[in-house]
Structures are given as structure tokens and as C-alpha cells.
Design a protein around this motif. Structure first.
Motif, mmCIF file in Angstrom:
data_model
loop_
_atom_site.group_PDB
_atom_site.id
_atom_site.type_symbol
_atom_site.label_atom_id
_atom_site.label_comp_id
_atom_site.label_asym_id
_atom_site.label_seq_id
_atom_site.Cartn_x
_atom_site.Cartn_y
_atom_site.Cartn_z
ATOM 1 N N LEU A 5 0.826 -1.199 0.000
ATOM 2 C CA LEU A 5 0.000 0.000 0.000
ATOM 3 C C LEU A 5 0.864 1.254 0.000
ATOM 4 C CD1 LEU A 5 -1.820 -2.309 1.250
ATOM 5 C CD2 LEU A 5 -3.019 -0.483 2.452
ATOM 6 N N ALA A 6 0.241 2.346 -0.435
ATOM 7 C CA ALA A 6 0.843 3.659 -0.229
ATOM 8 C C ALA A 6 0.573 4.092 1.216
ATOM 9 C CB ALA A 6 0.246 4.666 -1.197
ATOM 10 N N THR A 7 1.312 5.087 1.662
ATOM 11 C CA THR A 7 1.122 5.569 3.031
ATOM 12 C C THR A 7 0.622 7.014 3.044
ATOM 13 O OG1 THR A 7 3.417 6.314 3.196
ATOM 14 C CG2 THR A 7 2.940 4.080 3.964
ATOM 15 N N TYR A 49 4.580 9.513 -5.108
ATOM 16 C CA TYR A 49 5.069 8.792 -3.916
ATOM 17 C C TYR A 49 4.718 7.311 -3.959
ATOM 18 C CZ TYR A 49 0.270 9.577 -2.295
ATOM 19 O OH TYR A 49 -1.104 9.620 -2.186
ATOM 20 N N THR A 50 3.930 6.883 -4.978
ATOM 21 C CA THR A 50 3.648 5.451 -5.136
ATOM 22 C C THR A 50 4.678 4.744 -6.006
ATOM 23 O OG1 THR A 50 2.203 5.742 -7.077
ATOM 24 C CG2 THR A 50 1.147 5.832 -4.912
ATOM 25 N N PHE A 66 11.242 9.723 -3.622
ATOM 26 C CA PHE A 66 10.639 9.367 -2.344
ATOM 27 C C PHE A 66 11.359 8.174 -1.721
ATOM 28 C CE2 PHE A 66 7.480 11.713 -4.638
ATOM 29 C CZ PHE A 66 6.907 12.515 -3.670
ATOM 30 N N ASP A 67 11.401 8.199 -0.413
ATOM 31 C CA ASP A 67 11.990 7.090 0.333
ATOM 32 C C ASP A 67 10.996 5.923 0.345
ATOM 33 O OD1 ASP A 67 13.804 5.778 2.207
ATOM 34 O OD2 ASP A 67 12.178 6.111 3.642
ATOM 35 N N ARG A 68 11.435 4.788 -0.157
ATOM 36 C CA ARG A 68 10.514 3.663 -0.303
ATOM 37 C C ARG A 68 9.955 3.224 1.049
ATOM 38 N NH1 ARG A 68 9.777 -0.321 -4.375
ATOM 39 N NH2 ARG A 68 11.548 0.464 -5.572
ATOM 40 N N LYS A 69 10.809 3.141 2.059
ATOM 41 C CA LYS A 69 10.335 2.642 3.359
ATOM 42 C C LYS A 69 9.258 3.535 3.961
ATOM 43 C CE LYS A 69 14.030 -0.211 5.158
ATOM 44 N NZ LYS A 69 15.266 -0.206 5.916
ATOM 45 N N ALA A 70 9.394 4.838 3.763
ATOM 46 C CA ALA A 70 8.429 5.762 4.360
ATOM 47 C C ALA A 70 7.124 5.822 3.567
ATOM 48 C CB ALA A 70 9.036 7.159 4.443
ATOM 49 N N ASN A 71 7.184 5.374 2.306
ATOM 50 C CA ASN A 71 6.029 5.574 1.432
ATOM 51 C C ASN A 71 5.354 4.283 0.991
ATOM 52 O OD1 ASN A 71 5.800 8.630 0.700
ATOM 53 N ND2 ASN A 71 7.989 8.175 0.756
ATOM 54 N N GLN A 72 5.840 3.163 1.486
ATOM 55 C CA GLN A 72 5.195 1.880 1.208
ATOM 56 C C GLN A 72 4.931 1.164 2.524
ATOM 57 O OE1 GLN A 72 7.701 -0.423 -1.467
ATOM 58 N NE2 GLN A 72 6.479 0.188 -3.225
#
Ligand code: SF4
Length: 244
Positions: A5-7, A49-50, A66-72
Motif C-alpha cells: 500500500l501507499a502511506t 510517492y507510489t 521518495f523514500d521507499r520505506k516511508a512511502n510503502q
């Protein structure tokens, strides 16, 4: 495999209740589920951001990686279904990113939500697998034109567009940035024979002023060519923000 998911914020999945802002069900109350990942890379994408993670060299006009960890966020289907059920809406809009990249897991998720009406937003390059397809009530298909920056052989897949064009559940929504973009839409309409009242033209824009300015010339073009026009209600209501 669970779903990616996106965050809305780091660690918080983008699942929320709102009104649909675009297309044939604009104004309808619903729950949104936004998935991460996309197979295209639109230069004006408002949900970069996705997919536009650090190291992705495909261009985006904002130049932000975008930082993957923060956005997934990875969640299993039962957890997602519980969050959707808790919001109490009868209609679910599954969006992204390109949600059909995760079709098998989406089909499993919807087995847990047998009573919701399901609308899915797709760029039209891929299809739902059969267990997912039978649960979809409405496809909002948004094929990407040249101004998106995607190569046509990636963005416009004849086999897929043929299939969506003959599916009564499918509606087409073209993002229009300039009047000249109409030429491509007209050529696609003629080639694929989209049902006339199933085609929306929507201005590209992530602020109210841009949308209003473009709607001034877009409305007469819709009248001239028999297309429907879509606004972007959520932008007027909430601006270009996540979770809306
Ligand atoms: S297809 Fe949609 S999610 Fe993917 S890059 Fe384009 S606008 Fe963004």
C-alpha cells in the motif's frame, strides 16, 4: 503475498473515507484504498510517492525522489479488509499507483468484503485476473497520452484498450493539459470505438486555479466533440494532499 500500500504518513496505510473526486461516480461517498507501485511514469503524476522512489531515474516534473520505506507499507488482506469495513462505506475505490499490478492479492482481499461495490482506477495497460474481474463493478480507465512522457508502446496497449472498449463496466478518463491533446483522444476514440458517453476529459492540474483555467477551454471542446467533462473535486476541497 500481502498487498503493498501507499502511506498517508510513514507507517499509516492510505485507506480513508471521502467522496470520489473524478469520473462517473464523482461526488459519491466511498472508501479509498491506495496501492503502491506503477508500471508507468507520468511526468505530472500527482501520486509519485507510489513509484518515484530513490534511484528511479525516470523523470518527474517535481524532481522529488521518495523514500521507499516511508512511502510503502505491506499489510495482509485481513488487516486491510478490517480497516475498510471499519469505515462503513458501501463503495470501495481501489486506486494507486497501478492497482492491477497486485490483482491476485486484490482478489483475495475482496473475498473478505463480499458486500462492497468495487470501482478500480487503472491506466489501462493491464487487466484483472478472473477472480478479481468478477468482483469489479466499474473500471475507470485512464490511458496516458504523449504529454505524460510515457512511450506509446508502454502506455497504449491495443489488446487491452480493445478489451476495455467493449466492456460495459469501463469508463475512459483522459487527462488533458493543452487543447492539442484532443487530437490524440479523437484518434484513440476512432480506433477503439469508445462509447461516446463513457469518455471523460479531465484537466491536468493539482491546484484549483489551474483546473479552473483549463476547464474554460476544455468545456467547449467537450461540447464540440460530445465528451463528458470531469472536474477534480478533491483538489478544490482539500488541495493536493494525501488521504483525500
Ligand atoms: S499511471 Fe497513474 S499512478 Fe502511474 S505514473 Fe501515471 S498518473 Fe501516476
Amino acid at each position: 503475498m500481502p498487498l503493498v500500500l501507499a502511506t498517508q504518513a510513514p507507517g499509516e496505510p492510505e485507506i480513508f473515507a471521502s467522496v470520489q473526486g473524478e469520473g462517473p461516480s464523482a461526488g459519491m461517498p466511498c472508501t479509498f484504498l491506495r496501492l503502491s507501485r506503477c508500471n508507468l511514469a507520468c511526468v505530472w503524476c500527482d501520486t509519485a510517492y507510489t513509484w518515484h522512489f530513490a534511484g528511479d531515474e525516470r523523470p518527474h516534473r517535481d524532481g522529488v525522489e521518495f523514500d521507499r520505506k516511508a512511502n510503502q507499507l505491506t499489510l495482509d488482506e485481513a488487516e486491510i479488509a478490517a480497516r475498510i469495513a471499519a469505515l462503513g462505506q458501501k463503495r470501495l475505490v481501489i486506486t494507486g499507483g497501478e492497482p492491477l499490478l497486485q490483482a491476485p492479492a486484490l482478489a483475495r482481499l475482496l473475498e473478505l468484503l463480499p458486500d462492497v461495490t468495487v470501482e478500480i482506477e487503472t491506466n489501462g495497460t493491464t487487466k484483472a485476473n478472473p477472480p478479481l474481474d468478477i468482483r469489479i463493478d466499474q473500471f475507470n480507465v485512464s490511458p496516458k497520452l504523449a504529454h505524460s512522457g510515457n512511450p506509446a508502446d508502454l502506455a497504449l496497449i491495443p489488446e487491452r484498450l480493445d478489451a476495455y472498449a467493449t466492456d460495459p463496466r469501463a469508463w475512459f478518463k483522459f487527462v488533458i493539459a493543452a487543447p492539442a491533446d484532443l487530437d490524440e483522444v479523437l484518434a484513440l476514440r476512432d480506433r477503439y470505438r469508445f462509447k461516446r458517453d463513457h469518455v471523460f476529459l479531465m484537466p491536468e492540474g493539482t491546484d484549483s486555479a489551474t483546473l479552473r483555467e483549463r476547464e474554460q477551454w476544455l468545456a467547449p471542446l467537450c461540447v464540440e466533440h460530445g465528451f463528458r467533462m470531469s472536474d477534480r473535486l478533491h483538489i478544490h476541497l482539500f488541495g493536493d494532499t494525501r488521504g483525500t
